[in-house]
Design a protein around this motif. Structure first.
Motif, mmCIF file in Angstrom:
data_model
loop_
_atom_site.group_PDB
_atom_site.id
_atom_site.type_symbol
_atom_site.label_atom_id
_atom_site.label_comp_id
_atom_site.label_asym_id
_atom_site.label_seq_id
_atom_site.Cartn_x
_atom_site.Cartn_y
_atom_site.Cartn_z
ATOM 1 N N SER A 1 0.881 -1.034 0.003
ATOM 2 C CA SER A 1 -0.095 0.170 0.031
ATOM 3 C C SER A 1 0.994 1.280 -0.274
ATOM 4 C CB SER A 1 -0.905 0.028 1.197
ATOM 5 O OG SER A 1 -1.886 -0.968 1.282
ATOM 6 N N ARG A 2 0.524 2.012 -0.780
ATOM 7 C CA ARG A 2 0.983 3.604 -0.998
ATOM 8 C C ARG A 2 0.154 4.546 -0.388
ATOM 9 N NH1 ARG A 2 3.350 1.404 -6.170
ATOM 10 N NH2 ARG A 2 5.120 0.187 -5.628
ATOM 11 N N ARG A 3 0.574 5.296 0.547
ATOM 12 C CA ARG A 3 -0.382 6.436 0.811
ATOM 13 C C ARG A 3 -0.781 7.504 -0.101
ATOM 14 N NH1 ARG A 3 -1.656 8.121 6.036
ATOM 15 N NH2 ARG A 3 -0.245 7.009 7.002
ATOM 16 N N GLY A 4 -1.957 7.512 -0.412
ATOM 17 C CA GLY A 4 -2.538 8.332 -1.506
ATOM 18 C C GLY A 4 -2.484 7.885 -2.743
ATOM 19 N N GLN A 5 -1.910 6.739 -2.824
ATOM 20 C CA GLN A 5 -1.903 6.032 -4.098
ATOM 21 C C GLN A 5 -2.640 4.919 -4.415
ATOM 22 O OE1 GLN A 5 2.166 5.406 -5.466
ATOM 23 N NE2 GLN A 5 2.668 7.612 -5.141
ATOM 24 N N GLY A 6 -2.875 4.063 -3.271
ATOM 25 C CA GLY A 6 -3.653 2.785 -3.143
ATOM 26 C C GLY A 6 -2.926 1.629 -2.871
ATOM 27 N N ALA A 7 -3.519 0.388 -3.184
ATOM 28 C CA ALA A 7 -2.933 -1.010 -2.703
ATOM 29 C C ALA A 7 -2.501 -1.637 -4.134
ATOM 30 C CB ALA A 7 -3.766 -1.654 -2.026
ATOM 31 N N PHE A 8 -1.177 -2.115 -4.510
ATOM 32 C CA PHE A 8 -0.706 -2.674 -5.755
ATOM 33 C C PHE A 8 -0.461 -4.170 -5.258
ATOM 34 C CE2 PHE A 8 -0.111 1.767 -6.020
ATOM 35 C CZ PHE A 8 -0.626 2.118 -7.341
ATOM 36 N N VAL A 9 -0.457 -5.011 -6.258
ATOM 37 C CA VAL A 9 -0.410 -6.380 -6.167
ATOM 38 C C VAL A 9 1.190 -6.545 -6.266
ATOM 39 C CG1 VAL A 9 -0.522 -8.721 -7.217
ATOM 40 C CG2 VAL A 9 -2.489 -6.903 -7.455
ATOM 41 N N ARG A 10 1.868 -7.301 -5.287
ATOM 42 C CA ARG A 10 3.259 -7.841 -5.316
ATOM 43 C C ARG A 10 3.504 -9.261 -5.791
ATOM 44 N NH1 ARG A 10 6.260 -7.301 -0.263
ATOM 45 N NH2 ARG A 10 8.101 -7.432 -1.589
ATOM 46 N N VAL A 11 2.410 -10.010 -5.535
ATOM 47 C CA VAL A 11 2.394 -11.361 -6.006
ATOM 48 C C VAL A 11 1.156 -11.911 -6.412
ATOM 49 C CG1 VAL A 11 2.909 -13.750 -4.917
ATOM 50 C CG2 VAL A 11 3.961 -11.822 -4.031
ATOM 51 N N SER A 12 1.119 -12.764 -7.438
ATOM 52 C CA SER A 12 -0.120 -13.085 -8.114
ATOM 53 C C SER A 12 0.310 -14.552 -8.421
ATOM 54 C CB SER A 12 -0.700 -12.265 -8.931
ATOM 55 O OG SER A 12 0.048 -12.309 -10.389
ATOM 56 N N GLY A 13 -0.905 -15.066 -9.141
ATOM 57 C CA GLY A 13 -0.794 -16.563 -9.672
ATOM 58 C C GLY A 13 -0.506 -17.698 -8.622
ATOM 59 N N ASN A 14 0.593 -18.676 -9.241
ATOM 60 C CA ASN A 14 0.838 -19.742 -8.250
ATOM 61 C C ASN A 14 1.959 -19.242 -7.114
ATOM 62 O OD1 ASN A 14 -0.517 -21.554 -9.732
ATOM 63 N ND2 ASN A 14 1.235 -21.822 -11.282
ATOM 64 N N ASP A 15 2.330 -18.132 -7.125
ATOM 65 C CA ASP A 15 3.063 -17.650 -6.026
ATOM 66 C C ASP A 15 2.132 -17.305 -4.677
ATOM 67 O OD1 ASP A 15 5.449 -17.919 -7.545
ATOM 68 O OD2 ASP A 15 5.208 -16.032 -8.264
ATOM 69 N N VAL A 16 0.925 -17.282 -4.923
ATOM 70 C CA VAL A 16 0.006 -16.872 -3.809
ATOM 71 C C VAL A 16 -0.260 -18.221 -3.141
ATOM 72 C CG1 VAL A 16 -2.047 -15.770 -3.116
ATOM 73 C CG2 VAL A 16 -0.929 -14.748 -4.915
ATOM 74 N N PRO A 17 -0.103 -18.171 -1.955
ATOM 75 C CA PRO A 17 -0.392 -19.388 -1.148
ATOM 76 C C PRO A 17 -1.909 -19.732 -1.300
ATOM 77 C CG PRO A 17 0.580 -17.954 0.344
ATOM 78 C CD PRO A 17 0.285 -17.018 -0.879
ATOM 79 N N GLU A 18 -2.228 -21.154 -1.535
ATOM 80 C CA GLU A 18 -3.612 -21.669 -1.730
ATOM 81 C C GLU A 18 -4.648 -21.552 -0.363
ATOM 82 O OE1 GLU A 18 -4.789 -25.107 -3.791
ATOM 83 O OE2 GLU A 18 -2.714 -25.096 -4.707
ATOM 84 N N ASP A 19 -3.657 -21.663 0.698
ATOM 85 C CA ASP A 19 -4.563 -21.478 2.032
ATOM 86 C C ASP A 19 -4.314 -20.324 2.750
ATOM 87 O OD1 ASP A 19 -5.200 -24.340 1.591
ATOM 88 O OD2 ASP A 19 -3.644 -24.822 2.384
ATOM 89 N N ASP A 20 -5.371 -20.029 3.726
ATOM 90 C CA ASP A 20 -5.085 -18.919 4.440
ATOM 91 C C ASP A 20 -4.247 -19.131 5.452
ATOM 92 O OD1 ASP A 20 -5.768 -16.960 6.363
ATOM 93 O OD2 ASP A 20 -7.952 -17.086 6.324
ATOM 94 N N PRO A 21 -2.975 -18.200 5.662
ATOM 95 C CA PRO A 21 -2.212 -18.398 6.716
ATOM 96 C C PRO A 21 -2.763 -18.851 8.120
ATOM 97 C CG PRO A 21 -1.563 -16.651 5.573
ATOM 98 C CD PRO A 21 -2.882 -17.004 4.938
ATOM 99 N N SER A 22 -3.977 -18.030 8.449
ATOM 100 C CA SER A 22 -4.666 -18.294 9.526
ATOM 101 C C SER A 22 -5.137 -19.740 9.779
ATOM 102 C CB SER A 22 -5.612 -17.264 9.887
ATOM 103 O OG SER A 22 -6.794 -17.593 8.930
ATOM 104 N N GLU A 23 -5.426 -20.448 8.651
ATOM 105 C CA GLU A 23 -5.771 -21.685 9.012
ATOM 106 C C GLU A 23 -4.600 -22.613 9.484
ATOM 107 O OE1 GLU A 23 -8.949 -22.719 8.303
ATOM 108 O OE2 GLU A 23 -9.512 -20.661 8.132
ATOM 109 N N SER A 24 -3.430 -22.462 9.113
ATOM 110 C CA SER A 24 -2.335 -23.375 9.404
ATOM 111 C C SER A 24 -2.143 -23.501 10.988
ATOM 112 C CB SER A 24 -0.964 -22.983 8.838
ATOM 113 O OG SER A 24 -0.832 -21.415 9.188
ATOM 114 N N ASN A 25 -2.450 -22.302 11.666
ATOM 115 C CA ASN A 25 -2.632 -22.664 13.029
ATOM 116 C C ASN A 25 -4.012 -22.574 13.723
ATOM 117 O OD1 ASN A 25 -0.071 -21.551 13.047
ATOM 118 N ND2 ASN A 25 -0.651 -19.233 13.013
#
Length: 120
Positions: free
Chosen positions: A67-91
Protein backbone atom coordinates in the motif's frame (compact mmCIF):
# COMPACT_ATOMS: atom_id res chain seq x y z
CA UNK A 1 -17.53 -11.33 -6.81
CA UNK A 2 -20.49 -11.82 -4.54
CA UNK A 3 -21.10 -10.47 -1.09
CA UNK A 4 -19.69 -12.51 1.78
CA UNK A 5 -21.38 -15.71 2.84
CA UNK A 6 -23.43 -15.01 6.00
CA UNK A 7 -23.17 -18.69 6.96
CA UNK A 8 -19.35 -18.48 7.08
CA UNK A 9 -18.31 -18.45 10.73
CA UNK A 10 -15.07 -16.58 10.09
CA UNK A 11 -15.00 -12.85 10.82
CA UNK A 12 -15.68 -10.67 7.75
CA UNK A 13 -12.08 -9.41 7.75
CA UNK A 14 -10.79 -12.98 7.37
CA UNK A 15 -13.33 -13.72 4.63
CA UNK A 16 -12.38 -10.59 2.66
CA UNK A 17 -8.66 -11.34 2.98
CA UNK A 18 -9.25 -14.88 1.70
CA UNK A 19 -11.41 -13.70 -1.21
CA UNK A 20 -8.77 -11.17 -2.33
CA UNK A 21 -6.10 -13.85 -1.90
CA UNK A 22 -8.18 -16.07 -4.23
CA UNK A 23 -8.44 -13.22 -6.77
CA UNK A 24 -4.66 -12.81 -6.71
CA UNK A 25 -4.13 -16.55 -7.14
CA UNK A 26 -6.57 -16.59 -10.09
CA UNK A 27 -4.64 -13.64 -11.56
CA UNK A 28 -7.71 -11.41 -11.56
CA UNK A 29 -5.04 -8.86 -10.68
CA UNK A 30 -1.46 -9.25 -11.91
CA UNK A 31 1.80 -8.11 -10.36
CA UNK A 32 1.89 -4.33 -10.33
CA UNK A 33 -1.85 -3.91 -10.81
CA UNK A 34 -3.68 -1.46 -8.63
CA UNK A 35 -6.46 -2.97 -6.53
CA UNK A 36 -9.88 -1.30 -6.51
CA UNK A 37 -10.46 1.51 -4.02
CA UNK A 38 -11.50 0.74 -0.46
CA UNK A 39 -14.96 2.08 -1.27
CA UNK A 40 -15.33 -0.13 -4.36
CA UNK A 41 -14.22 -3.20 -2.41
CA UNK A 42 -16.57 -2.26 0.42
CA UNK A 43 -19.47 -2.25 -2.05
CA UNK A 44 -18.28 -5.47 -3.71
CA UNK A 45 -18.09 -7.46 -0.47
CA UNK A 46 -20.84 -5.69 1.46
CA UNK A 47 -18.63 -4.71 4.40
CA UNK A 48 -17.32 -1.48 5.90
CA UNK A 49 -14.31 0.38 4.54
CA UNK A 50 -12.59 -0.31 7.88
CA UNK A 51 -12.99 -4.07 7.32
CA UNK A 52 -11.43 -3.69 3.85
CA UNK A 53 -8.50 -1.71 5.28
CA UNK A 54 -7.88 -4.36 7.94
CA UNK A 55 -8.09 -7.21 5.39
CA UNK A 56 -5.63 -5.46 3.08
CA UNK A 57 -3.36 -4.91 6.08
CA UNK A 58 -3.22 -8.67 6.60
CA UNK A 59 -2.39 -9.20 2.92
CA UNK A 60 0.33 -6.58 3.15
CA UNK A 61 1.81 -8.35 6.18
CA UNK A 62 1.83 -11.56 4.10
CA UNK A 63 3.78 -9.72 1.40
CA UNK A 64 1.07 -10.16 -1.24
CA UNK A 65 0.32 -6.47 -1.73
CA UNK A 66 1.92 -3.13 -0.98
CA UNK A 67 0.00 0.00 0.00
CA UNK A 68 1.18 3.47 -0.87
CA UNK A 69 -0.38 6.37 0.97
CA UNK A 70 -2.46 8.45 -1.40
CA UNK A 71 -1.92 6.04 -4.30
CA UNK A 72 -3.69 2.83 -3.30
CA UNK A 73 -2.79 -0.83 -2.94
CA UNK A 74 -0.76 -2.68 -5.55
CA UNK A 75 -0.22 -6.39 -6.21
CA UNK A 76 3.22 -7.78 -5.35
CA UNK A 77 2.46 -11.47 -5.90
CA UNK A 78 -0.11 -13.24 -8.09
CA UNK A 79 -0.81 -16.60 -9.68
CA UNK A 80 0.85 -19.72 -8.31
CA UNK A 81 3.07 -17.63 -6.03
CA UNK A 82 0.04 -16.87 -3.84
CA UNK A 83 -0.46 -19.51 -1.13
CA UNK A 84 -3.63 -21.55 -1.64
CA UNK A 85 -4.50 -21.58 2.03
CA UNK A 86 -5.25 -18.75 4.40
CA UNK A 87 -2.22 -18.55 6.73
CA UNK A 88 -4.59 -18.32 9.68
CA UNK A 89 -5.84 -21.83 8.84
CA UNK A 90 -2.38 -23.32 9.41
CA UNK A 91 -2.68 -22.46 13.09
CA UNK A 92 -6.05 -24.11 13.54
CA UNK A 93 -8.77 -21.87 14.90
CA UNK A 94 -6.36 -19.78 16.98
CA UNK A 95 -6.05 -16.87 14.54
CA UNK A 96 -9.77 -16.97 13.74
CA UNK A 97 -10.48 -16.89 17.46
CA UNK A 98 -8.24 -13.85 17.80
CA UNK A 99 -10.02 -12.16 14.87
CA UNK A 100 -13.33 -12.83 16.59
CA UNK A 101 -12.07 -11.55 19.93
CA UNK A 102 -10.66 -8.44 18.26
CA UNK A 103 -13.97 -7.81 16.50
CA UNK A 104 -15.82 -8.11 19.81
CA UNK A 105 -13.38 -5.71 21.48
CA UNK A 106 -13.78 -3.20 18.64
CA UNK A 107 -17.57 -3.42 18.97
CA UNK A 108 -17.37 -2.81 22.75
CA UNK A 109 -15.00 0.11 22.18
CA UNK A 110 -17.46 1.57 19.68
CA UNK A 111 -20.27 1.33 22.26
CA UNK A 112 -18.10 3.01 24.89
CA UNK A 113 -17.11 5.81 22.52
CA UNK A 114 -20.76 6.45 21.59
CA UNK A 115 -21.72 6.54 25.27
CA UNK A 116 -18.94 9.01 26.06
CA UNK A 117 -20.00 11.26 23.17
CA UNK A 118 -23.61 11.11 24.37
CA UNK A 119 -22.58 12.20 27.88
CA UNK A 120 -20.60 15.21 26.64
Amino acid sequence: MDKLNPADTRPPVAQVAQRVREQLRAETYGVGDKLPTHEAMSDEFGVSVNTIKRALGFLQEEGLIVSRRGQGAFVRVSGNDVPEDDPSESNGRTIDDLYGQLAAILERLDVIERELKRRH
